[in-house]
Design a protein around this motif. Structure first.
Motif, PDB file in Angstrom:
ATOM      1  N   PRO A 108       0.903  -1.257   0.154  1.00 53.88           N
ATOM      2  CA  PRO A 108      -0.042   0.029   0.016  1.00 53.88           C
ATOM      3  C   PRO A 108       0.938   1.340  -0.060  1.00 53.88           C
ATOM      4  O   PRO A 108       1.805   1.258   0.502  1.00 53.88           O
ATOM      5  CB  PRO A 108      -0.991  -0.069   1.378  1.00 53.88           C
ATOM      6  N   PRO A 109       0.434   2.555  -0.706  1.00 53.73           N
ATOM      7  CA  PRO A 109       1.247   3.399  -0.913  1.00 53.73           C
ATOM      8  C   PRO A 109       1.664   4.096   0.483  1.00 53.73           C
ATOM      9  O   PRO A 109       2.669   4.661   0.456  1.00 53.73           O
ATOM     10  CB  PRO A 109       0.300   4.458  -1.610  1.00 53.73           C
ATOM     11  N   GLY A 110       0.759   4.107   1.484  1.00 54.22           N
ATOM     12  CA  GLY A 110       1.327   4.672   2.868  1.00 54.22           C
ATOM     13  C   GLY A 110       2.667   4.226   3.419  1.00 54.22           C
ATOM     14  O   GLY A 110       3.439   5.186   3.954  1.00 54.22           O
ATOM     15  N   TYR A 111       2.911   3.009   3.098  1.00 54.77           N
ATOM     16  CA  TYR A 111       4.284   2.644   3.606  1.00 54.77           C
ATOM     17  C   TYR A 111       5.388   3.053   2.854  1.00 54.77           C
ATOM     18  O   TYR A 111       6.473   3.107   3.571  1.00 54.77           O
ATOM     19  CB  TYR A 111       4.214   1.053   3.488  1.00 54.77           C
ATOM     20  N   GLY A 112       5.329   3.728   1.827  1.00 51.39           N
ATOM     21  CA  GLY A 112       6.267   4.486   1.328  1.00 51.39           C
ATOM     22  C   GLY A 112       6.758   5.396   2.002  1.00 51.39           C
ATOM     23  O   GLY A 112       8.009   6.047   1.859  1.00 51.39           O
ATOM     24  N   LEU A 113       5.618   6.177   2.746  1.00 50.33           N
ATOM     25  CA  LEU A 113       6.062   7.487   3.528  1.00 50.33           C
ATOM     26  C   LEU A 113       7.213   6.900   4.740  1.00 50.33           C
ATOM     27  O   LEU A 113       8.022   7.665   5.324  1.00 50.33           O
ATOM     28  CB  LEU A 113       4.997   8.007   4.199  1.00 50.33           C
ATOM     29  N   TYR A 114       6.991   5.895   5.322  1.00 49.68           N
ATOM     30  CA  TYR A 114       7.992   5.438   6.263  1.00 49.68           C
ATOM     31  C   TYR A 114       9.365   5.169   5.771  1.00 49.68           C
ATOM     32  O   TYR A 114      10.439   5.428   6.241  1.00 49.68           O
ATOM     33  CB  TYR A 114       7.313   3.972   6.805  1.00 49.68           C
ATOM     34  N   ALA A 115       9.451   4.670   4.423  1.00 46.10           N
ATOM     35  CA  ALA A 115      10.821   4.561   3.942  1.00 46.10           C
ATOM     36  C   ALA A 115      11.218   5.877   3.409  1.00 46.10           C
ATOM     37  O   ALA A 115      12.671   5.876   3.218  1.00 46.10           O
ATOM     38  CB  ALA A 115      10.601   3.669   2.613  1.00 46.10           C
ATOM     39  N   ALA A 116      10.360   7.017   3.357  1.00 44.18           N
ATOM     40  CA  ALA A 116      11.128   8.156   3.095  1.00 44.18           C
ATOM     41  C   ALA A 116      11.614   9.019   4.333  1.00 44.18           C
ATOM     42  O   ALA A 116      12.325   9.977   4.403  1.00 44.18           O
ATOM     43  CB  ALA A 116       9.948   9.045   2.213  1.00 44.18           C
ATOM     44  N   PHE A 117      10.968   8.552   5.520  1.00 44.32           N
ATOM     45  CA  PHE A 117      11.453   9.153   6.748  1.00 44.32           C
ATOM     46  C   PHE A 117      12.348   8.736   7.600  1.00 44.32           C
ATOM     47  O   PHE A 117      13.437   9.479   7.890  1.00 44.32           O
ATOM     48  CB  PHE A 117       9.705   9.374   7.527  1.00 44.32           C
ATOM     49  N   PHE A 118      12.329   7.434   7.789  1.00 37.04           N
ATOM     50  CA  PHE A 118      13.448   6.987   8.991  1.00 37.04           C
ATOM     51  C   PHE A 118      14.992   7.008   8.133  1.00 37.04           C
ATOM     52  O   PHE A 118      15.759   7.432   8.925  1.00 37.04           O
ATOM     53  CB  PHE A 118      13.022   5.557   9.122  1.00 37.04           C
ATOM     54  N   LEU A 134      22.124   1.305   8.602  1.00 33.78           N
ATOM     55  CA  LEU A 134      21.277   1.663   9.771  1.00 33.78           C
ATOM     56  C   LEU A 134      19.993   2.232   9.429  1.00 33.78           C
ATOM     57  O   LEU A 134      18.944   1.876   9.922  1.00 33.78           O
ATOM     58  CB  LEU A 134      22.102   2.660  10.807  1.00 33.78           C
ATOM     59  N   GLY A 135      20.005   2.993   8.295  1.00 34.41           N
ATOM     60  CA  GLY A 135      18.672   3.550   7.701  1.00 34.41           C
ATOM     61  C   GLY A 135      17.698   2.459   7.177  1.00 34.41           C
ATOM     62  O   GLY A 135      16.567   2.429   7.548  1.00 34.41           O
ATOM     63  N   ASN A 136      18.290   1.465   6.640  1.00 30.82           N
ATOM     64  CA  ASN A 136      17.405   0.436   6.273  1.00 30.82           C
ATOM     65  C   ASN A 136      16.962  -0.444   7.212  1.00 30.82           C
ATOM     66  O   ASN A 136      15.951  -1.177   7.282  1.00 30.82           O
ATOM     67  CB  ASN A 136      18.283  -0.286   5.001  1.00 30.82           C
ATOM     68  N   ILE A 137      17.796  -0.863   8.490  1.00 28.28           N
ATOM     69  CA  ILE A 137      17.274  -1.377   9.479  1.00 28.28           C
ATOM     70  C   ILE A 137      16.369  -0.829  10.273  1.00 28.28           C
ATOM     71  O   ILE A 137      15.323  -1.599  10.556  1.00 28.28           O
ATOM     72  CB  ILE A 137      18.546  -1.807  10.309  1.00 28.28           C
ATOM     73  N   VAL A 138      16.312   0.330  10.432  1.00 28.73           N
ATOM     74  CA  VAL A 138      15.183   1.034  11.121  1.00 28.73           C
ATOM     75  C   VAL A 138      14.154   1.126  10.179  1.00 28.73           C
ATOM     76  O   VAL A 138      12.898   0.895  10.663  1.00 28.73           O
ATOM     77  CB  VAL A 138      15.844   2.348  11.532  1.00 28.73           C
ATOM     78  N   GLY A 187       8.746  -0.112   6.750  1.00 28.16           N
ATOM     79  CA  GLY A 187       9.364   0.614   5.352  1.00 28.16           C
ATOM     80  C   GLY A 187       9.873  -0.433   4.574  1.00 28.16           C
ATOM     81  O   GLY A 187       9.894  -1.917   4.846  1.00 28.16           O
ATOM     82  N   PHE A 188      10.779   0.059   3.595  1.00 31.13           N
ATOM     83  CA  PHE A 188      11.484  -0.885   2.579  1.00 31.13           C
ATOM     84  C   PHE A 188      12.927  -0.048   2.332  1.00 31.13           C
ATOM     85  O   PHE A 188      12.892   1.042   2.652  1.00 31.13           O
ATOM     86  CB  PHE A 188      10.529  -0.899   1.539  1.00 31.13           C
ATOM     87  N   ALA A 189      13.746  -0.968   1.510  1.00 31.20           N
ATOM     88  CA  ALA A 189      14.864  -0.504   1.546  1.00 31.20           C
ATOM     89  C   ALA A 189      15.027   0.652   0.651  1.00 31.20           C
ATOM     90  O   ALA A 189      14.103   0.932  -0.366  1.00 31.20           O
ATOM     91  CB  ALA A 189      15.790  -1.573   0.724  1.00 31.20           C
ATOM     92  N   GLY A 190      15.945   1.780   0.792  1.00 31.58           N
ATOM     93  CA  GLY A 190      15.996   2.829  -0.144  1.00 31.58           C
ATOM     94  C   GLY A 190      17.757   3.322  -0.279  1.00 31.58           C
ATOM     95  O   GLY A 190      18.367   2.513   0.196  1.00 31.58           O
ATOM     96  N   SER A 191      17.863   4.318  -1.061  1.00 32.11           N
ATOM     97  CA  SER A 191      19.157   4.658  -1.392  1.00 32.11           C
ATOM     98  C   SER A 191      19.160   6.262  -1.432  1.00 32.11           C
ATOM     99  O   SER A 191      18.732   6.949  -0.557  1.00 32.11           O
ATOM    100  CB  SER A 191      19.601   3.976  -2.479  1.00 32.11           C
ATOM    101  N   THR A 192      19.273   6.778  -2.678  1.00 31.16           N
ATOM    102  CA  THR A 192      19.244   7.976  -3.027  1.00 31.16           C
ATOM    103  C   THR A 192      18.536   8.330  -4.529  1.00 31.16           C
ATOM    104  O   THR A 192      19.206   7.502  -5.300  1.00 31.16           O
ATOM    105  CB  THR A 192      20.314   8.750  -2.814  1.00 31.16           C
TER     106      THR A 192
END
Length: 737
Positions: free
Chosen positions: A79-89, A354-358, A364-369
């Protein structure tokens, strides 16, 4: 007296402990500053000069982060809302642990697709939801399915973060060097095509089953085209309008970036307009469009990782960890060079891990830049990661307060916004022509990486691409471009004979260069290239001479061969076939050194009786330029020694130049030298070896360059760049030809 000694001893002890404590405190400070880079730049923060720029940059970046978080969540199939967690933490964690001042950490489309592949494989869609089946049971089933997908995405992201953290702690961030620019470019381009294909079902609002096996992209396209008549026209038109406007405004931003104070936030503007239009005209009811739906306010409780998922997705986790770091570090390197500040690759791994762990722990899901998001942060005046903090606050506001306003937003709009960020990656197709002109190997790597990723998928495609890239390195060293060198214009410079016109090659001297390591895979190639360069096979010459020597001995014993001042006189003109067969049956004897000590005369191999034929050679000296040979393994060492012996046994002196001391020491340890191959064959430079040969063969200066014979006034001095070792023939440091 004893009291003085005790006082002195106590003073020395105190001084020693003070030095130790001082060193320990300094070391502890360095460790803290390396682990928490914020402690080094925050105290020096210029509030009056930088704060306003960081606030403006943070607000602009935050709006983009919100929209990209929602859009890229569709790629993860959550669901789209979980993308906000990946953008915040990740943004919050990177503030404390990251070393780049300008990148924006969060969702990245390529990583989102890679996570989505793992999610789809672990939680395949069990059925197709239709408007008629929208009852309580189907809603419950969808909710359970979405929860399972979220757990898988979070677990994969968390374990990918653990891998990144471990690589950073172990200081092995160098692993990213195995991903070349050509490979990354080809991979991201192919991944952009995967993103494009995956978003078609949202743009057209089609029920497309998920595929994760090889050739999945073609299966998805087949499914899309077989039900193209079911396209939701409202979603398609909305997505096309959004795409067109976003592309146009992005071009304006790019074209007038020097004149605009900040880029036009077109994604935010179009999202607001699309949300308002969808809500005002009730698109969900009137046109049956798919919308974002329920956006729960606040944060969800942490999720417990599933060990079973980790076991089945270990390959995906490792690929995600490596790609995330490669993309992030490459973007960060660009900005660190532009703004002149240091970047620590291992610390970047720790920060991303650490960012991806939190992020994974909080669903959330994995991120980079994301390239576009980092460009916004830097171009709008961002000075430090305070801009990242402001952008995280914007995302936080949406999560806890105003997220419900985005519930009427169409998913096709989010898909269009995701595709709008792919332009830069899709434009990388232009790299093919540029790479073909510069380096064909890199061009082939780009093309094969693209093909592997398209056909095999992201995980297997990346693994196959890395393997193919390493194979090209082996291929380059296995088949090096060996060359024959010659002297340029009466100097101490020696270059490829094919590249220059006015070149001189001393008579009877051949200079051969090998530009790669010599090892078990290319020793045969090296031998063949050397034979091609000199124009004959030394082993064949050796065997021919040993055969001829046996015939000469036989004729001399029978009294059929006489030696005169003018040469040999032979009274027999036929050779029996039995003699030839006898020689062929004793081939090992023919490979031994030529021994003429039992003969009462010396043999000139270029002047033999008419009935004895041996190929004539004019070569008397061979110089091997090993300045580019970085190593030599044991297998190739035996082959090289065999080659040297073959030349030495036919009276061709061999010299090796350009090696370092470690090279010679390794040969000594491996018992390379003997009575035939001696350690005196090594010279510092090609010119040293040439001078040694000229002095040894007693060449006059006129033979070195024929042009000097025509002009007696021409005179010059050549420096040998270092004296020769103690040898029988010595040449002064400055030699006048």
């Amino acid at each position: 007296m004893l009291l003085r000694k005790n006082i002195k001893r106590e003073t020395d002890i105190i001084r020693h402990f003070w030095i130790i404590s001082n060193c320990s405190s300094q070391k502890a400070k360095r460790i803290v500053l390396s682990l928490f880079p914020i402690a080094s730049w925050l105290p020096a923060y210029r509030f009056k000069e930088w704060l306003l720029s960081d606030i403006v940059s943070g607000i602009s970046t935050g709006m983009v982060s919100v929209l990209q978080g929602l859009a890229f969540a569709l790629l993860v199939t959550v669901p789209p809302g979980y993308g906000l967690y990946a953008a915040f933490f990740p943004a919050i964690i990177y503030l404390f642990f990251g070393t780049s001042k300008h990148i924006s950490v969060g969702p990245f489309p390529i990583l989102s697709v890679m996570v989505g592949v793992a999610v789809t494989r672990m939680v395949p869609d069990t059925g197709i939801t239709t408007p008629e089946s929208s009852n309580n049971s189907s809603e419950l089933s969808d909710s359970i399915l979405n929860d399972r997908k979220v757990v898988v995405a979070a677990t994969v992201s968390l374990f990918a973060g653990i891998i990144q953290l471990a690589l950073g702690i172990l200081r092995i961030g160098f692993v990213v060097i195995y991903l070349s620019e050509s490979l990354i470019s080809g991979f991201t381009t192919a991944a952009a095509v995967h993103v494009l294909v995956s978003q078609l079902k949202f743009i057209l609002q089609l029920q497309v089953p998920s595929h994760t096996d090889p050739f999945s992209i073609f299966k998805v396209l087949e499914s899309v085209f077989t039900q193209i008549e079911k396209t939701n026209i409202a979603d398609l038109v909305t997505a096309l309008i959004i795409l067109l406007i976003v592309f146009i405004v992005k071009e304006i931003n790019q074209h007038f970036k020097d004149k605009l104070p900040v880029p036009i936030p077109i994604e935010f503007i179009m999202t607001v307009i699309a949300t308002g239009v969808s809500y005002g005209f009730d698109f969900q009811t009137r046109f049956n469009v798919s919308v974002v739906g329920n956006m729960e306010a606040g944060f969800m409780p942490p999720v417990t990782p599933d060990v079973g998922i980790i076991q089945d997705t270990i390959g995906d986790c490792f690929g995600i960890a490596i790609v995330a770091f490669a993309v992030s570090f490459s973007v960060a390197s660009v900005y660190s060079l532009k703004h002149d500040y240091p970047l620590d690759g291992n610390q970047e791994l720790i920060a991303l891990g650490l960012g991806n762990i939190v992020s994974g722990a909080f669903r959330g899901f994995a991120g980079s830049t994301a390239l576009s998001r980092s460009a916004v942060q830097e171009s709008t005046g961002g000075k430090t990661q305070i801009a990242g903090l402001i952008s995280a606050i914007i995302v936080l506001i949406v999560i806890v307060a105003i997220g419900f306003l985005l519930e009427p937003l169409q998913k096709s709009v989010l898909a269009a916004l995701a595709l709008g960020n792919l332009k830069g990656m899709l434009m990388q197709f232009a790299e093919i022509g540029r790479l073909w002109r510069k380096d064909k190997y890199d061009c082939v790597i780009w093309i094969m990486t693209f093909i592997f990723t398209i056909v095999l998928g992201l995980g297997l495609g990346l693994a196959a691409s890395v393997a193919f890239q390493l194979l090209t390195i082996v291929f380059r060293t296995q088949f090096p471009k060996c060359s024959t060198l010659a002297n340029i214009g009466r100097s101490n410079i020696y270059k490829n004979k094919k590249d220059y016109l006015d070149m001189y090659e001393p008579e009877g001297v051949k200079i051969f260069r090998c530009p790669s390591p010599i090892y078990f895979a290319n020793i045969r190639f090296f031998r063949q290239k050397l034979i091609d360069a000199v124009g004959f096979n030394p082993l064949r010459i050796l065997r021919k001479r040993n055969k001829a020597l046996r015939k000469i001995r036989k004729l001399q014993k029978q009294g059929l061969l006489q030696v005169t001042p003018k040469g040999f006189i032979c009274t027999v003109y036929a050779i029996k076939d039995s003699d030839e067969e006898l020689d062929n049956n004793q081939i090992e004897v023919l490979d031994q050194p030529i021994n003429t000590t039992d003969l009462p005369f010396q043999i000139d191999w270029n002047d033999l009786p008419l009935n004895i034929e041996v190929p004539k050679i004019s070569l008397h000296s061979l110089i091997l330029d090993f300045s580019a040979v970085s190593f030599l393994d044991v297998s190739s060492m035996r082959g090289l020694k065999s080659i040297l012996k073959e030349f030495i046994r036919i009276k061709v002196d061999v010299y090796i130049v350009g090696t370092d001391d470690d090279f010679i020491e390794k040969l000594t340890r491996c018992e390379f030298f003997d009575d035939e191959v001696k350690n005196s064959i090594f010279f510092l430079t090609i010119h040293d070896a040439v001078l040694h040969i000229l002095m040894k063969k007693d060449y006059s200066t006129s033979k070195f360059n024929s042009s000097q014979e025509k002009d007696g006034k021409m005179d010059f001095t050549i420096n040998t760049n270092g004296g020769l070792r103690n040898r029988e023939y010595q040449v002064p440091v400055e030699t006048r030809f």
